[in-house]
Design a protein around this motif. Structure first.
Motif, PDB file in Angstrom:
ATOM      1  N   UNK A   1     -15.869   4.532  -1.807  1.00 56.63           N
ATOM      2  CA  UNK A   1     -14.722   3.715  -1.391  1.00 56.63           C
ATOM      3  C   UNK A   1     -13.870   3.290  -2.571  1.00 56.63           C
ATOM      4  N   UNK A   2     -12.570   3.228  -2.348  1.00 56.33           N
ATOM      5  CA  UNK A   2     -11.708   2.539  -3.297  1.00 56.33           C
ATOM      6  C   UNK A   2     -11.537   1.106  -2.770  1.00 56.33           C
ATOM      7  N   UNK A   3     -10.736   0.275  -3.459  1.00 51.64           N
ATOM      8  CA  UNK A   3     -10.543  -1.097  -2.986  1.00 51.64           C
ATOM      9  C   UNK A   3      -9.672  -1.105  -1.730  1.00 51.64           C
TER      10      UNK A   3
ATOM     11  N   UNK B   1      -2.619   4.849   5.304  1.00 50.76           N
ATOM     12  CA  UNK B   1      -2.744   6.246   5.734  1.00 50.76           C
ATOM     13  C   UNK B   1      -1.429   6.683   6.353  1.00 50.76           C
TER      14      UNK B   1
ATOM     15  N   UNK C   1      -9.379   0.367   9.333  1.00 49.90           N
ATOM     16  CA  UNK C   1     -10.190   1.474   8.809  1.00 49.90           C
ATOM     17  C   UNK C   1     -10.670   1.225   7.370  1.00 49.90           C
ATOM     18  N   UNK C   2     -10.835  -0.047   7.025  1.00 52.88           N
ATOM     19  CA  UNK C   2     -11.389  -0.504   5.752  1.00 52.88           C
ATOM     20  C   UNK C   2     -10.453  -0.208   4.576  1.00 52.88           C
ATOM     21  N   UNK C   3     -10.233   1.086   4.294  1.00 53.06           N
ATOM     22  CA  UNK C   3      -9.372   1.448   3.172  1.00 53.06           C
ATOM     23  C   UNK C   3      -8.961   2.907   3.340  1.00 53.06           C
ATOM     24  N   UNK C   4      -7.985   3.320   2.545  1.00 53.62           N
ATOM     25  CA  UNK C   4      -7.466   4.688   2.618  1.00 53.62           C
ATOM     26  C   UNK C   4      -8.427   5.618   1.863  1.00 53.62           C
ATOM     27  N   UNK C   5      -8.602   6.875   2.349  1.00 53.46           N
ATOM     28  CA  UNK C   5      -9.508   7.790   1.663  1.00 53.46           C
ATOM     29  C   UNK C   5      -9.218   7.893   0.167  1.00 53.46           C
ATOM     30  N   UNK C   6     -10.259   8.094  -0.598  1.00 49.61           N
ATOM     31  CA  UNK C   6     -10.163   8.051  -2.058  1.00 49.61           C
ATOM     32  C   UNK C   6      -9.583   9.324  -2.703  1.00 49.61           C
TER      33      UNK C   6
END
Lengths: 477, 477
Positions: free
Chosen positions: B148-150, B181, B347-352
């Motif tokens: 995960x990124x931040x 996203x 969705x928590x965070x954008x793909x890394x």
């Protein structure tokens, strides 16, 4: 034993524990023979034997007749936490987001010891292989990787997911699969597809705090039923809640519930699905932890008993192969159309290259072997952590002994305030999750959740020691 | 001219048009000299001269004294569409989703001629370079790319976006940027952060149909003001709507509005921002098309006049470098906290890895050069399409002559039903977007939108011919 013998005994014990903690000796591995270790450490065979017997009495190793000593699952002597919740007397608006945000600010922070995030550390992930696969996918299909895929997702990936779903006992066709940006997006889509603001959602307590955050964010109200450490959610509790409340949908994590690792037996799953189907109430099933089962058999899903398309199963590859790829999926049953509409109006479709890479990984048949190894490593990490928790934490600490998933759930003695503990630990560079964010009730104020998806290291050992010390201090003070 | 001369004349004309359509001769390119082309085609110099003069009279090329002939911007003789909307008399629940879904089912369908999706075709994207960059990023940071990124997004990417934002006239710091996203997710987050179900949202008509779909999906009501082809939205219309309606937020596409390509002058932008700031009403600014300005100067943003943090600017790299990477961003101003909460609970965070690859691409300074080329190609595609529309479509057809963006907006004569046209074209394997999905009103039933982000080909020519023919038939029938 005289002082010298005592020192030698401890040296042997320390050497064995180091080998177990570092993974040199995995679960089920044979220990060095008495003779070899006695020679290596320059101690007598009988000292080694004494140390082995001592470790056996602690449940860390076991002797097998005519075979020697083997590493076994650590039967931690910590008692299990007690069920602390009841069904809520009213449907409550959720208001945990302030504290949850404070906890979440740690996500992606690489400075602190991450005992809070359930994300396998890179050492446990197929890092090199995924890198090679992504590079190859981009070489072989450079144009395709750069443009949009369809709204429901990459066809090859959906096929692989359906195939695997069938193999693990939950029937699905590729057309039943909707790809999402991680499991949480699948949950979010499920809630949007089955509720309207103000609706009541039946959940178990404790539950994954992100679900509470999501409910709060969507203006939904929570009705909580107990999650029992030994049997998950009970059909009778659900029946009672349904009589009292006008429930729109449910969220259950029937396998290795995060945080308490409770699992609802398959027979109860069947009963629950039938009961809710009779009332036409959907079930959102969080299946994200199931692949991390430590026992030989993967527990069943609620979805496999779903005859009316009312179960929306949600999962992802974030806990197994690539958290940062954010590739999840759902089997939304009869809510497929609505789910696609929510997906479309949220972010059109899931990114293409990450989907293609995961599809290729699955297609190469890599998943099963990798995940078998991963389970062993997580189980071992959990055992090692339990052993150290026993040592560092105050007397009266209770802990789960999970059969799967990636977290430990600790109940601290007396009125230890876990938010205070969380803040004190954070100040010392260690991140944990305080129990109160896992329920709308205040029943878990003396609980903490620790993630076990790292690799044992001096840093983690120190982190645990720090938290244990702080817990002792807060407990006394 | 006798028959033979006529044939030769047409041969010259055809050759020149082929060179322009295929991109061999870009805008501003010098045509072959009379002497060379006469030799190549075995015709007389005077025939070539006649053909060049003919093409000049059609506005396709121009002669410059003592320099020869040059390709010029096609001054299409199609008149511009007329403004057809008024401010709505009441706030309407949006109900376009059925038709929109039908249109959307074409997204990602690689079988049909895609005149409906505004997504640059792979030939216009830095395909090979992005592939190499992704492979390198995964080689250099294999572990980081998999985790995960931040929540707010990759730090390096946020820095690059802020840097570019400052360079193009809209002040921003890295901490002001939230990665999403794609642009649509930024819009979705903006609406969730500034409205509650049932609220009224001020929009321009016509507007991008996904915005209408999003409003419908979130249970919001639309108040429409006219979008004028020559000046976008007018402050006076907004002021009048604000007096009549209790507006919670606005969505504007002030630059190259999709579909009518209208642009609101910078002075009007400033006035609008001040007017709404006085009432503390947020503005969601869709800035996704601005990078595709054909003129030398990038138009300004509303955000640059935002003193109170009330403008939420939304954009992405989907229209410029990598649609399928789904990397967008927003500058949510004072709504940053709420926006992060919505992002997290969606969705928590954008793909890394996709974020890392785009950051690396920007860091290498590739963006500006690439986007300059892209603009030229899209402008050229638009001109070529306009020329053929003039030829194939029924008399009385009107068309925009955009100064940027990626779409043409056509008004068909009389009561041509564009939904009928859409269905007939789809049956023949050509996808277009019917006008009625761009507004809650029925004012655009005889409009269609064509995307110009492809590369001219026989397939696209045939597609246009098919749609033109069908339009003639429907118009007569």
């Amino acid at each position: 034993m005289n002082k010298n013998d005592d020192y030698r005994y401890q040296m042997v014990e320390r050497r064995v524990l180091e080998m177990i903690d570092s993974g040199v000796l995995g679960m089920g591995s044979k220990l060095p023979s008495l003779r070899i270790l006695s020679r290596d450490l320059c101690v007598s065979i009988s000292t080694v034997n004494q140390a082995y017997v001592g470790l056996e009495s602690r449940g860390i190793i076991e002797s097998r007749p005519r075979s020697g000593f083997f590493v076994r699952r650590a039967a931690s002597r910590l008692p299990a936490p007690e069920t602390a919740t009841e069904t809520t007397s009213e449907a409550l608006p959720v208001t945990r987001s302030g504290l949850i945000r404070t906890v979440l600010d740690a996500v992606g922070n690489k400075q602190a010891v991450p005992l809070n995030v359930v994300e396998p550390t890179p050492e446990l992930l197929p890092v090199a292989e995924m890198g090679r696969i992504m590079a190859q996918v981009l070489r072989d299909h450079p144009g395709d990787a750069l443009v949009y895929d369809t709204i429901p997702g990459n066809a090859r990936l959906r096929k692989q997911i359906a195939f695997r779903s069938v193999e693990t006992g939950t029937p699905a066709r590729p057309d039943d699969v909707l790809i999402t940006s991680g499991c949480l997006e699948a949950l979010y889509i499920s809630l949007r597809a089955t509720t309207r603001p103000g609706d009541m959602v039946l959940i178990q307590a404790p539950t994954y705090y992100c679900f509470l955050h999501l409910l709060e964010n969507l203006g939904l109200r929570a009705v909580e039923i107990p999650s029992y450490p030994d049997c998950g959610v009970k059909p009778a509790d659900i029946a009672a809640a349904l009589r009292k409340f006008d429930i729109s949908t449910c969220i259950f994590s029937p396998n290795f519930n995060n945080p308490d690792a409770s699992t609802t037996p398959d027979e109860a799953k069947r009963e629950i699905v039938a009961m809710l189907a009779a009332l036409d109430i959907p079930i959102i099933e969080d299946d994200v932890s199931t692949d991390l089962h430590f026992g030989p058999k993967r527990p069943g899903t609620m979805k496999q008993f779903d005859e009316k398309g009312l179960v929306l199963l949600c999962s992802s590859f974030s806990k197994t192969i690539a958290p940062g790829y954010r590739v999840g999926w759902m089997l939304p049953g009869r809510f497929m159309d609505k789910a696609q509409e929510v997906k479309y109006t949220t972010n059109v479709c899931t990114p293409t290259p990450t989907q293609m890479a995961v599809a290729e990984y699955l297609d190469r048949g890599r998943f099963e072997r990798h995940v078998r190894k991963l389970r062993d490593r997580v189980e071992q990490q959990m055992d090692t952590m339990l052993r150290h928790i026993e040592e560092y934490f105050p007397a009266g600490t209770r802990a789960t002994h999970p059969e799967g998933g990636g977290v430990l759930w600790l109940e601290l003695p007396g009125n230890t305030d876990s938010v205070e503990l969380f803040l004190a630990a954070r100040a010392k560079g260690v991140n944990i999750a305080p129990g109160s964010i896992f329920s709308t009730q205040d029943k878990f104020n003396n609980h903490i959740r620790l993630s076990c998806t790292g690799v044992w290291s001096e840093e983690i050992r120190q982190g645990l020691e720090t938290v244990g010390e702080l817990a002792r201090r807060i407990n006394c003070g």
